[in-house]
Scaffold this motif. Structure first.
Motif, PDB file in Angstrom:
ATOM      1  N   TYR A 102       0.446   7.680  -3.254  1.00  8.43           N
ATOM      2  CA  TYR A 102       0.907   6.541  -2.201  1.00  8.43           C
ATOM      3  C   TYR A 102       0.119   5.027  -2.784  1.00  8.43           C
ATOM      4  O   TYR A 102       0.450   4.184  -2.594  1.00  8.43           O
ATOM      5  N   TRP A 103      -1.282   5.340  -2.969  1.00  9.08           N
ATOM      6  CA  TRP A 103      -2.079   4.303  -3.228  1.00  9.08           C
ATOM      7  C   TRP A 103      -1.915   3.706  -4.342  1.00  9.08           C
ATOM      8  O   TRP A 103      -2.177   2.249  -4.742  1.00  9.08           O
ATOM      9  N   ALA A 161      -5.364  15.041  -4.314  1.00 10.84           N
ATOM     10  CA  ALA A 161      -5.398  14.610  -2.799  1.00 10.84           C
ATOM     11  C   ALA A 161      -6.139  13.416  -2.397  1.00 10.84           C
ATOM     12  O   ALA A 161      -5.597  12.517  -1.747  1.00 10.84           O
ATOM     13  N   PHE A 162      -7.210  13.297  -2.991  1.00 11.70           N
ATOM     14  CA  PHE A 162      -8.200  12.416  -2.503  1.00 11.70           C
ATOM     15  C   PHE A 162      -8.665  11.124  -3.249  1.00 11.70           C
ATOM     16  O   PHE A 162      -9.114  10.202  -3.099  1.00 11.70           O
ATOM     17  N   LEU A 163      -8.129  11.228  -4.584  1.00  8.44           N
ATOM     18  CA  LEU A 163      -8.631  10.252  -5.723  1.00  8.44           C
ATOM     19  C   LEU A 163      -7.979   8.754  -5.237  1.00  8.44           C
ATOM     20  O   LEU A 163      -8.881   7.843  -5.411  1.00  8.44           O
ATOM     21  N   THR A 196     -10.388   1.785  -0.741  1.00  9.58           N
ATOM     22  CA  THR A 196     -11.437   1.007  -0.550  1.00  9.58           C
ATOM     23  C   THR A 196     -11.625  -0.274  -1.792  1.00  9.58           C
ATOM     24  O   THR A 196     -12.064  -1.037  -1.650  1.00  9.58           O
ATOM     25  N   GLY A 197     -10.418  -0.201  -2.405  1.00 14.34           N
ATOM     26  CA  GLY A 197     -10.066  -1.567  -3.427  1.00 14.34           C
ATOM     27  C   GLY A 197     -11.083  -1.356  -4.502  1.00 14.34           C
ATOM     28  O   GLY A 197     -11.359  -2.355  -5.421  1.00 14.34           O
ATOM     29  N   GLY A 198     -11.843   0.103  -4.688  1.00 16.02           N
ATOM     30  CA  GLY A 198     -12.701   0.122  -5.838  1.00 16.02           C
ATOM     31  C   GLY A 198     -12.176   0.212  -7.134  1.00 16.02           C
ATOM     32  O   GLY A 198     -12.769  -0.706  -8.212  1.00 16.02           O
TER      33      GLY A 198
END
Lengths: 661, 537
Positions: A431-432, A506-508, A515-517
């Protein structure tokens, strides 16, 4: 464009390290030391493993695989330490160059072999070493009973070394070495079971298609040398920004793209990837999903300065990406072979990355981000597919799967997380990254955002359909197993890597994307996202549209492949289905356009060669031979005739000169 | 240096007086000459059993000491052995100790070491060496049989070789025509004898020796006649005088210059085996004991080309417009005839002989470029070719059938299958002769041809093109040998490679390694040759 800064700094080691600024950003001089100076170990460790295993022969059969795995993890540790050291520096000081040795010194042309450790290459280093090492572990289980596992691990290590060289190189020439190295490893691993002629053919096909692309890359390098007189990133990319000749930039850009298309299986050089699934499944996961096939994206992003100076080439990149993402998605809908369906999906997802990479600064960071998340979820799904095959007697036909969720709980769960990630369901990784690419594709003026944005949007819907189809056909619905299979969960060596990758799937995205990291991290290399660039549709609407399409895709797949019975034998299907099953006739097109004329050309050349060239050569040889036999008679063994020859020679030569003067 | 002399009439000097001799500059020459003399004494006084060992040790030590002393001589470069012409008080110099001379001396000394080591081969004392036990006996006579039964060894070959090496070192060092002639004879006479000393097929060997002697004498006559004409032209035999006299140009006597220059060259071209003065080469190469052939092919060629360089670049440089065309013709003929004739050879030694003729042609191409760089290229070529040749002939001496050398090509069929290491080394040397990259042959050919194209003008380009074409022809010859060794079936006739002792193994290994090293990393020697390419005048 940025000022290029290069400051040589002495360091305690024999290697000199210096800070570099590339292309689009300002860089401050910076002397690197400590662990960064040992970045060459990244390449050296796995290379050592490959050397030991290949040269050591059978003696290393016992400990070889474990050694290879340990060396791969060691490379990861080195990568992580270098990464930590990089984190400890300010954003502008993070790019560090390491000179290794003078490689080519031909007159004015000098290339030093060196590494460029910057934010972009570090992302790749971590992805390659981490996913690569996990897959090494997985392979310990997967290849347990293969008599040739030592060779397999040697090739895997060779691949890791070459891939790291590819992303760490500081010049196009050294990159090319890595580029060829991964191609070699890929060829060797696709044909790993080369006693099966079909697999050997698949390896050859991959080799030939890659060769076409490699020619593009080598021509690009030659053009750079011709135009700039250098092939290192610093000079070339720096000069590309300074109003370089646009025709040249376009030519270089298109040739680089050709190289990228070959390596990343992009249209029109995509036909090899499906067949490459002939290799062992860990190979498909590592090389043909997570890392090597993304090298083309790396090349385009690394060469961003060239593409920005050549808008035409940039447009072609976007077009290629858009075509491939739809192409792969359509093909993926029709494949019944689980690995080939995943391969089509890989092609399509790399299409997304390529599209993003062609969009310019708005897309670079997301291309790399999607590459990263894709590396995790696609590798995870491939390993899942391998686990399924492991439990199903190496069958790959999804029409004989179904209802495996009960028998293989861990595989089902990890695969499910990958599935949610690739669909782009919030909050999972895809999604991100993918939604950002769709959003970026809608940025621009005129017809482009509409065409490319809609392509990306529709692609997301089709992706949802075919991935759901794959997931449901494999794990849900009625059991359609053949009689002789007894599905079982795989061992821990295989499932633990899958679980780790599933966590990443899942979390990456949440960690780096929310966070825009990742954008902040890559900004010094890819340049800042331009201010005031807004999509032609509001972002919330795009998110909603995407999710609606995804939901529709899932629903359709649910109707057809979970609720309804799936026939064990594929139905005839529509014309489009039939075409998609045959990869949209790409092989036939290649055959008609390239292979047949090629064969014809070589035949005529052989004819001309044997009649004309060989005839002439044969005639010359006969002439020489005949002359030789005749002259030989002069050598009669009599000293008197020899003396006469000398005298005659002196008289003749003096006479000739006398006449001449 | 010499003062300009009035050239009206050749005035006979009243008396020559020795003015100065720089003994350190000629130390290498003195050491070799001294070693040769000691060798003669050893022949006279040492016991028969120990002679061979003493001679070999003495020769090798002498050669190595002389090679080491070149470092001393290099610090004393210049013209030496000066004589004062009593009547005019002119200073005349007989020896030129300069870069090319010392480079050639060093090359000859080191190749001489390998040559001596190959000649010393006795196969551990169980097999016969390459030389007849009794050179003075009639072949097949009772005397010969008795000598063989007594285990006699012709250890005279070592002092003879040392005398030859002394002559060879002197040859490129002499700075006047008479000195050059003396050196020519000093190096030739021992070689005539050595050629006739083969243990097997002695008649062939003696025939070769006689032919070599007769034709050598014939060519010496040409040399002397040329010297007389040049003296008539310039009134001096010293190169410095000669050069100045030609520059001053007494046009009236141009009729003397061209024939004089060419005839002197004939004497030298004979030694390198240039066409049409090459006819002796295959016969002598075939008949002479194989270790002698290898030594001769490498060292004589180096020495003679050193002399040709000095004559062309120092003595006759100012008159080169007169004689260049003659040498161009010779070079063309040499390359073409050498290459073409090598195609139909069936004997390994004759094949290598024609190969050496073709190589002489290629080197001449470099000489005719008339440039300092070309001198460096020629010097490099001589080193590269010499070491490869010694190793090649040493290998030829190992391939035997019933104890005798098997030199017919058909006997080499399938050798690679039974003796892969030896055959691979020979194949590698063949590739070097062919000029394939990564061998010294490639670098040296590239050097002379690029010099010819670079500074040789249109003629140089033509020569280089012909040279490349002839190289292509010779590639066929060498490739055929390789194919024969590795891809043909061995006839069942008991051809074997005998196991050599350390000395021959060492020669082969060093020759092959240098061939490889100069192909992979040629820059060190290229630099040295380039720095040594300046003639003193």
């Amino acid at each position: 464009m940025g000022t290029l800064v290069q400051t040589l700094a002495s360091s305690p080691s024999t290697l000199s390290t210096y800070a570099v600024g590339l292309a689009t950003h300002e860089g401050e001089a910076h002397a690197a030391s400590g662990v960064t100076a040992y970045a060459w170990l990244l390449v050296a460790l796995p290379l050592l493993g490959a050397a030991v295993l290949l040269l050591g022969g059978r003696r290393t059969d016992k400990f070889g695989p474990v050694l290879a795995t340990v060396l791969s993890w060691s490379a990861f540790v080195v990568g992580a330490l270098v990464f930590l050291a990089m984190l400890g520096r300010g954003a502008e000081d993070r790019a560090v160059g390491i000179d290794l040795f003078d490689w080519v010194a031909a007159g004015a042309f000098k290339v030093s072999a060196g590494l460029l450790v910057d934010q972009l290459s570090m992302v790749f280093v971590l992805l390659i070493t981490f996913v690569g090492s996990l897959i090494h572990v997985y392979s310990l289980g997967y290849m347990e009973h293969d008599p040739d596992r030592r060779r397999f691990f040697a090739y895997l290590n060779l691949f890791v070394a070459a891939m790291l060289l590819l992303v760490l190189a500081n010049s196009y020439l050294l990159l090319y070495v890595g580029w060829e190295g991964v191609g070699l490893a890929s060829y060797l691993l696709i044909g790993f079971w080369n006693y099966n002629p079909a697999y050997a053919t698949a390896a050859n096909k991959a080799f030939v298609a890659n060769r076409v692309g490699d020619f593009g890359l080598s021509i690009a390098i030659m053009l750079m040398f011709f135009h700039f007189g250098a092939v290192d990133f610093q000079t070339v990319l720096g000069a590309a920004g300074d109003n370089a000749n646009q025709g040249f930039m376009t030519a270089i850009g298109l040739m680089l793209l050709l190289g990228a298309c070959g390596k990343s299986a992009q249209f029109p050089l995509q036909s090899w990837l499906g067949d490459a699934m002939a290799g062992p499944t860990p190979v498909s996961a590592l090389i043909h999903a997570a890392t090597m096939v993304t090298a083309g994206v790396y090349l385009v992003v690394r060469s961003s300065a060239i593409f920005e100076a050549a808008p035409t080439a940039q447009l072609v990149v976007v077009i290629v990406g858009a075509i491939t993402l739809l192409f792969g998605a359509i093909v993926g809908c029709a494949k019944d072979d689980i690995k080939k369906a995943l391969a089509a999906s890989t092609m399509s997802q790399i299409g997304y990355m390529m599209l993003a990479a062609g969009l310019g600064p708005v897309g670079y960071a997301f291309a790399i981000f999607h590459l990263l998340t894709h590396g995790f979820f696609k590798a995870g799904m491939f390993l899942g597919a391998g686990s399924v095959m492991h439990g199903m007697n190496d069958q790959v036909d999804m029409r004989r799967f179904g209802g495996l969720s009960g028998a293989m709980k861990i595989t089902w769960a990890t695969f499910g997380l990958g599935w949610l990630a690739i669909l782009g369901v919030p909050p999972f990784s895809g999604y991100w990254s993918k939604d950002k690419i769709i959003e970026a594709a809608f940025i621009g003026e005129g017809w482009r955002p509409w065409v490319f944005g809609l392509a990306a949007l529709i692609g997301a819907g089709i992706t949802a359909f075919y991935m759901s189809r794959l997931f449901f056909m494999t794990f849900h619905g009625k059991k359609r197993w053949t009689d002789d299979v007894h599905p079982h969960e795989s061992g821990l060596l295989m499932t633990v890597p899958m679980m780790i990758l599933a966590v990443g799937s899942a979390f990456l995205g949440l960690v780096l994307g929310a966070t825009g990291g990742i954008t902040t991290w890559l900004e010094p290399v890819t340049g800042a996202e331009p201010e005031g660039a807004h999509p032609v549709l509001p972002p919330w609407l795009l998110v909603v549209l995407t999710l609606v399409l995804v939901a529709a895709g899932i629903a359709l797949a649910w109707l057809r492949y979970w609720r309804d019975d799936v026939p064990a034998k594929a139905p005839a299907g529509s014309l489009l289905t039939q075409a998609a099953r045959k990869d949209l006739y790409q092989d036939q097109v290649n055959e008609a356009l390239l292979m047949r004329p090629g064969i014809h050309l070589t035949r005529s050349l052989v004819f001309a060669d044997s009649k004309g060239v060989d005839g002439a050569a044969g005639g010359l040889a006969a002439l020489v031979g005949g002359t030789s036999s005749r002259l030989r008679k002069l050598q009669n063994g009599f000293a008197r005739s020899y003396a006469l020859t000398m005298l005659a020679g002196v008289v003749a030569i003096l006479g000739a000169l006398w006449v001449m003067s | 240096m010499t003062a300009v002399a009035p050239l009206a009439l050749p005035t006979l000097p009243a008396a020559f007086q020795q003015s100065n001799v720089d003994y350190l500059a000629i130390l290498p020459l003195l050491i070799v000459f001294g070693t040769a003399l000691i060798g003669v004494l050893v022949e006279a006084f040492a016991s028969r059993e120990r002679r061979h060992a003493i001679q070999v040790t003495l020769s090798v030590v002498g050669l190595l000491a002389a090679a080491a002393s070149i470092i001393v001589a290099a610090k004393h470069q210049g013209l030496t052995m000066g004589l004062t012409d009593g009547s005019t008080n002119r200073q005349l110099f007989a020896l030129a100790i300069d870069g090319p001379a010392l480079f050639m001396q060093g090359t000859i000394l080191l190749m001489g070491v390998l040559g001596v080591l190959t000649m010393a081969e006795r196969f551990g004392g169980v097999g016969p060496d390459a030389f007849t036990p009794s050179g003075a006996s009639t072949p097949g006579s009772a005397v010969e049989t008795a000598a063989a039964r007594a285990g006699a060894l012709t250890s005279e070959v070592f002092p003879l070789t040392m005398f030859a090496i002394f002559g060879m070192m002197l040859f490129p060092t002499t700075n006047d025509l008479i000195g050059m002639f003396v050196a020519l004879e000093v190096l030739s006479l021992p070689l005539y004898i050595l050629s006739g000393l083969a243990r097997r097929r002695r008649l062939l060997s003696q025939e070769a020796s006689l032919k070599y002697f007769l034709l050598g004498a014939f060519s010496s006559a040409f040399f002397l006649f040329g010297t007389a004409l040049l003296y008539g032209y310039a009134g001096s035999v010293y190169f410095g005088d000669l050069s100045k006299a030609i520059a001053a140009g007494p046009l009236a006597m141009n009729g003397l210059l061209l024939p004089g220059a060419f005839l002197v060259f004939v004497g030298l071209l004979f030694k390198v085996g240039a066409v049409p003065f090459h006819a002796w080469t295959p016969d002598v190469y075939q008949g002479a004991p194989t270790p002698v052939t290898g030594f001769m092919a490498a060292c004589t060629k180096a020495a003679a080309f050193g002399a040709i360089l000095r004559l062309a670049y120092v003595g006759l440089d100012t008159g080169r417009w007169e004689w260049t065309n003659a040498l161009v013709l010779v070079a063309l003929l040499t390359m073409v005839v050498g290459a073409v004739l090598s195609v139909t050879q069936t004997d390994m030694k004759r094949l290598l002989a024609y190969s050496s003729i073709a190589h002489a042609g290629f080197i001449l191409v470099g000489v005719l470029a008339f440039d300092r760089k070309a001198v460096g290229a020629v010097l490099f070529y001589l080193v590269a070719y010499g070491f490869s040749t010694i190793a090649a002939f040493a290998i030829v001496s190992l391939v035997r059938q019933n104890g005798a050398e098997a030199t017919h090509l058909s006997q080499w069929a399938g050798l690679g299958k039974r003796y892969p290491v030896v055959a691979a080394a020979f194949a590698f040397l063949m590739l070097a002769f062919a000029g394939i990259p990564l061998t010294s042959g490639f670098v040296s050919k590239f050097g002379v041809f690029s010099a010819a194209v670079g500074t040789g003008g249109a003629t140089g380009t033509v020569l280089a093109v012909v040279g490349v074409l002839c190289s292509a022809i010779t590639v066929f010859v060498y490739a055929r040998v390789i194919v024969l060794m590795f891809f043909s079936d061995a006839p069942d006739d008991g051809v074997e490679v005998v196991t050599p002792s350390v000395s021959t193994t060492f020669s082969i290994a060093i020759g092959t390694l240098i061939t490889l090293a100069l192909g992979v990393l040629p820059s060190a020697l290229l630099d040295l040759a380039d720095r040594a390419s300046q003639f003193v005048r």
